[in-house]
Design a protein around this motif. Structure first.
Motif, short mmCIF file in Angstrom:
data_model
loop_
_atom_site.label_atom_id
_atom_site.label_comp_id
_atom_site.label_asym_id
_atom_site.label_seq_id
_atom_site.Cartn_x
_atom_site.Cartn_y
_atom_site.Cartn_z
N ILE A 24 0.85 -1.20 0.00
CA ILE A 24 0.00 0.00 0.00
C ILE A 24 0.88 1.24 0.00
O ILE A 24 1.84 1.32 0.76
N LEU A 25 0.55 2.21 -0.85
CA LEU A 25 1.22 3.50 -0.82
C LEU A 25 0.25 4.46 -0.14
O LEU A 25 -0.87 4.66 -0.61
N GLU A 26 0.69 5.00 0.99
CA GLU A 26 -0.16 5.91 1.77
C GLU A 26 0.31 7.33 1.53
O GLU A 26 1.49 7.62 1.65
N GLU A 40 -1.17 -2.60 -6.78
CA GLU A 40 -1.84 -3.13 -7.98
C GLU A 40 -2.68 -2.04 -8.65
O GLU A 40 -2.65 -1.88 -9.87
N TYR A 41 -3.40 -1.28 -7.86
CA TYR A 41 -4.24 -0.19 -8.38
C TYR A 41 -3.38 0.87 -9.07
O TYR A 41 -3.68 1.30 -10.19
N LEU A 42 -2.28 1.26 -8.43
CA LEU A 42 -1.38 2.24 -9.04
C LEU A 42 -0.79 1.71 -10.34
O LEU A 42 -0.64 2.43 -11.32
N ARG A 43 -0.48 0.42 -10.36
CA ARG A 43 0.14 -0.19 -11.55
C ARG A 43 -0.83 -0.24 -12.72
O ARG A 43 -0.48 0.09 -13.84
N VAL A 44 -2.06 -0.65 -12.47
CA VAL A 44 -3.02 -0.79 -13.58
C VAL A 44 -3.51 0.57 -14.07
O VAL A 44 -3.99 0.69 -15.19
N TYR A 45 -3.36 1.61 -13.24
CA TYR A 45 -3.73 2.96 -13.66
C TYR A 45 -2.50 3.82 -13.91
O TYR A 45 -2.53 5.04 -13.79
#
Length: 125
Positions: A24-26, A40-45
């Motif tokens: 997680i990146l906070e 994962e969210y940062l990578r796919v976006y």
């Protein structure tokens, strides 16, 4: 939750923490907003051309990124963060505005991603 364009574009990060184990990146912003963004969210976006394509409709669906992690974070000037992922992807420059948007719209964007995966018969694994 309504947000003015002003706060969206002008908020600056005051704290950035990478949680390696939970992936997680906070990020905390100076307007009080705090977001937890999964790797994962940062990578796919990723805002890179490799993911986004060079125009509308040219986006490349990212699959199999469930276990991706971040190996490096590098500030770029006073406006962005360069993120290096453990799958080798490192060409995305995440502006503070874009990171804020990803945080503010996470629920909506994540659902869009899951819907695209389902439509393509693809997997996060």
């Amino acid at each position: 939750m309504a947000m003015s364009g002003q706060s969206l574009s002008s908020a600056q990060p005051v704290e950035i923490q990478l949680h390696q184990v939970s992936k997680i990146l906070e990020i905390a912003f100076d307007d009080g907003a705090r977001f937890e963004l999964p790797c994962e969210y940062l990578r796919v976006y990723s805002p890179s051309a490799e993911v986004r394509g060079h125009g509308a409709g040219q986006e490349k669906l990212q699959t199999g990124k469930m276990h991706v992690g971040i190996t490096a974070l590098e500030p770029v000037g006073h406006y962005a963060l360069k993120i290096t992922f453990d799958d080798g992807h490192d060409s995305g420059l995440y502006s503070w505005t874009y990171l804020y948007e990803l945080g503010a719209k996470r629920g909506q964007y994540w659902q869009q991603y899951l819907d695209k995966l389902a439509a393509a018969g693809a997997s996060r694994e």
